[in-house]
Design a protein around this motif. Structure first.
Motif, PDB file in Angstrom:
ATOM      1  N   THR A  71      71.217  -6.012  25.306  1.00  0.00           N
ATOM      2  CA  THR A  71      70.546  -5.308  26.399  1.00  0.00           C
ATOM      3  C   THR A  71      69.047  -5.280  26.144  1.00  0.00           C
ATOM      4  O   THR A  71      68.594  -4.838  25.078  1.00  0.00           O
ATOM      5  CB  THR A  71      71.084  -3.877  26.547  1.00  0.00           C
ATOM      6  N   SER A 112      62.697  -3.922  30.580  1.00  0.00           N
ATOM      7  CA  SER A 112      63.446  -4.239  31.795  1.00  0.00           C
ATOM      8  C   SER A 112      62.702  -3.768  33.043  1.00  0.00           C
ATOM      9  O   SER A 112      62.655  -4.483  34.050  1.00  0.00           O
ATOM     10  CB  SER A 112      64.837  -3.612  31.751  1.00  0.00           C
ATOM     11  N   ARG A 146      61.430  -6.175  35.993  1.00  0.00           N
ATOM     12  CA  ARG A 146      61.843  -5.910  37.372  1.00  0.00           C
ATOM     13  C   ARG A 146      60.628  -5.921  38.302  1.00  0.00           C
ATOM     14  O   ARG A 146      60.667  -6.503  39.383  1.00  0.00           O
ATOM     15  CB  ARG A 146      62.569  -4.573  37.441  1.00  0.00           C
ATOM     16  N   ASP A 175      59.938  -9.108  41.040  1.00  0.00           N
ATOM     17  CA  ASP A 175      60.270  -8.631  42.381  1.00  0.00           C
ATOM     18  C   ASP A 175      60.121  -9.757  43.409  1.00  0.00           C
ATOM     19  O   ASP A 175      59.065 -10.361  43.530  1.00  0.00           O
ATOM     20  CB  ASP A 175      59.378  -7.445  42.756  1.00  0.00           C
ATOM     21  N   THR A 185      63.964 -13.345  42.279  1.00  0.00           N
ATOM     22  CA  THR A 185      65.210 -13.316  41.531  1.00  0.00           C
ATOM     23  C   THR A 185      66.229 -14.281  42.129  1.00  0.00           C
ATOM     24  O   THR A 185      66.119 -14.698  43.275  1.00  0.00           O
ATOM     25  CB  THR A 185      65.799 -11.893  41.512  1.00  0.00           C
ATOM     26  N   ASN A 231      70.567 -10.803  41.480  1.00  0.00           N
ATOM     27  CA  ASN A 231      69.249 -10.312  41.047  1.00  0.00           C
ATOM     28  C   ASN A 231      68.904 -10.750  39.634  1.00  0.00           C
ATOM     29  O   ASN A 231      68.200 -10.055  38.904  1.00  0.00           O
ATOM     30  CB  ASN A 231      69.149  -8.790  41.188  1.00  0.00           C
ATOM     31  N   SER A 232      69.401 -11.916  39.248  1.00  0.00           N
ATOM     32  CA  SER A 232      69.112 -12.451  37.916  1.00  0.00           C
ATOM     33  C   SER A 232      67.677 -12.943  37.827  1.00  0.00           C
ATOM     34  O   SER A 232      67.041 -13.240  38.839  1.00  0.00           O
ATOM     35  CB  SER A 232      70.071 -13.604  37.597  1.00  0.00           C
ATOM     36  N   PRO A 283      70.659  -7.595  35.838  1.00  0.00           N
ATOM     37  CA  PRO A 283      70.453  -6.149  35.809  1.00  0.00           C
ATOM     38  C   PRO A 283      71.750  -5.414  35.487  1.00  0.00           C
ATOM     39  O   PRO A 283      72.832  -5.838  35.896  1.00  0.00           O
ATOM     40  CB  PRO A 283      69.967  -5.823  37.225  1.00  0.00           C
ATOM     41  N   GLY A 293      69.275  -1.481  31.351  1.00  0.00           N
ATOM     42  CA  GLY A 293      68.367  -2.616  31.248  1.00  0.00           C
ATOM     43  C   GLY A 293      69.072  -3.919  31.556  1.00  0.00           C
ATOM     44  O   GLY A 293      70.277  -3.952  31.795  1.00  0.00           O
ATOM     45  N   TYR A 294      68.305  -4.991  31.558  1.00  0.00           N
ATOM     46  CA  TYR A 294      68.884  -6.307  31.810  1.00  0.00           C
ATOM     47  C   TYR A 294      69.810  -6.704  30.662  1.00  0.00           C
ATOM     48  O   TYR A 294      69.552  -6.386  29.504  1.00  0.00           O
ATOM     49  CB  TYR A 294      67.782  -7.370  31.926  1.00  0.00           C
TER      50      TYR A 294
END
Length: 98
Positions: A25, A31, A35, A39, A42, A46-47, A65, A69-70
Protein backbone atom coordinates in the motif's frame (compact mmCIF):
# COMPACT_ATOMS: atom_id res chain seq x y z
CA UNK A 1 9.45 16.97 -14.26
CA UNK A 2 8.45 13.47 -13.15
CA UNK A 3 6.81 12.78 -9.80
CA UNK A 4 9.02 10.32 -7.90
CA UNK A 5 8.52 8.79 -4.48
CA UNK A 6 10.41 6.48 -2.15
CA UNK A 7 8.82 4.67 0.78
CA UNK A 8 8.89 1.47 2.81
CA UNK A 9 5.73 -0.57 3.38
CA UNK A 10 4.76 -4.16 4.25
CA UNK A 11 3.85 -6.72 1.60
CA UNK A 12 0.34 -8.11 2.05
CA UNK A 13 -1.71 -10.82 0.37
CA UNK A 14 -5.13 -10.08 -1.14
CA UNK A 15 -7.49 -12.69 0.30
CA UNK A 16 -10.33 -12.17 -2.23
CA UNK A 17 -8.81 -14.65 -4.68
CA UNK A 18 -7.52 -18.20 -4.30
CA UNK A 19 -4.35 -17.56 -6.28
CA UNK A 20 -1.57 -15.50 -4.76
CA UNK A 21 -1.93 -11.77 -5.36
CA UNK A 22 0.40 -9.58 -3.29
CA UNK A 23 0.46 -5.82 -2.87
CA UNK A 24 2.15 -2.98 -1.05
CA UNK A 25 0.00 0.00 0.00
CA UNK A 26 1.33 3.40 -1.04
CA UNK A 27 1.28 5.63 2.08
CA UNK A 28 -1.80 7.87 2.44
CA UNK A 29 0.14 11.16 2.03
CA UNK A 30 1.81 10.00 -1.18
CA UNK A 31 -1.47 8.51 -2.45
CA UNK A 32 -3.25 11.85 -1.93
CA UNK A 33 -0.54 13.67 -3.90
CA UNK A 34 -0.69 11.10 -6.70
CA UNK A 35 -4.49 11.40 -6.81
CA UNK A 36 -4.15 15.18 -7.28
CA UNK A 37 -1.44 14.90 -9.95
CA UNK A 38 -3.20 12.13 -11.90
CA UNK A 39 -6.65 13.73 -11.80
CA UNK A 40 -8.26 13.14 -15.19
CA UNK A 41 -5.37 10.96 -16.44
CA UNK A 42 -6.36 7.64 -14.93
CA UNK A 43 -7.10 4.33 -16.60
CA UNK A 44 -9.61 1.60 -15.82
CA UNK A 45 -10.70 1.36 -12.18
CA UNK A 46 -9.03 4.81 -11.69
CA UNK A 47 -5.62 3.17 -12.00
CA UNK A 48 -2.44 5.20 -12.45
CA UNK A 49 0.50 3.99 -14.58
CA UNK A 50 3.81 3.88 -12.69
CA UNK A 51 7.38 2.65 -13.01
CA UNK A 52 8.72 0.82 -9.98
CA UNK A 53 12.10 -0.19 -8.60
CA UNK A 54 12.63 -2.68 -5.79
CA UNK A 55 16.24 -3.68 -5.25
CA UNK A 56 17.64 -4.57 -8.67
CA UNK A 57 14.17 -5.17 -10.17
CA UNK A 58 12.43 -2.56 -12.34
CA UNK A 59 9.05 -2.81 -14.05
CA UNK A 60 6.01 -0.88 -15.24
CA UNK A 61 2.56 -1.48 -13.75
CA UNK A 62 -0.50 0.35 -12.48
CA UNK A 63 -1.52 1.26 -8.94
CA UNK A 64 -5.16 1.04 -7.90
CA UNK A 65 -7.09 3.16 -5.39
CA UNK A 66 -8.02 1.39 -2.18
CA UNK A 67 -8.55 1.87 1.52
CA UNK A 68 -5.66 3.77 3.04
CA UNK A 69 -3.93 4.47 -0.29
CA UNK A 70 -3.13 3.08 -3.70
CA UNK A 71 -2.37 -0.64 -3.94
CA UNK A 72 0.83 -1.52 -5.82
CA UNK A 73 0.83 -5.09 -7.20
CA UNK A 74 4.04 -7.00 -6.52
CA UNK A 75 4.83 -9.49 -9.28
CA UNK A 76 5.88 -12.99 -8.27
CA UNK A 77 9.04 -12.71 -10.37
CA UNK A 78 10.07 -9.59 -8.40
CA UNK A 79 9.22 -11.15 -5.02
CA UNK A 80 11.28 -14.21 -5.94
CA UNK A 81 14.23 -12.27 -7.37
CA UNK A 82 14.38 -9.95 -4.37
CA UNK A 83 13.64 -12.61 -1.72
CA UNK A 84 10.52 -10.82 -0.46
CA UNK A 85 8.11 -12.81 1.71
CA UNK A 86 4.59 -11.93 2.91
CA UNK A 87 4.55 -9.23 5.62
CA UNK A 88 8.16 -8.22 4.81
CA UNK A 89 8.93 -4.51 4.66
CA UNK A 90 9.67 -3.51 1.07
CA UNK A 91 11.71 -0.47 -0.03
CA UNK A 92 9.92 1.00 -3.04
CA UNK A 93 10.92 3.65 -5.57
CA UNK A 94 7.90 4.71 -7.60
CA UNK A 95 7.59 7.14 -10.51
CA UNK A 96 4.37 8.26 -12.17
CA UNK A 97 4.15 7.31 -15.84
CA UNK A 98 1.65 9.93 -17.05
Amino acid sequence: MAARYAFTAPLWQWKARRDEWFFVTVPAEISAEIRDIADGMTGGFNSVRVRVRVGDSRWGTSIFPGEGGYALPMKKSVRTAEGILRDALVDIELELDL
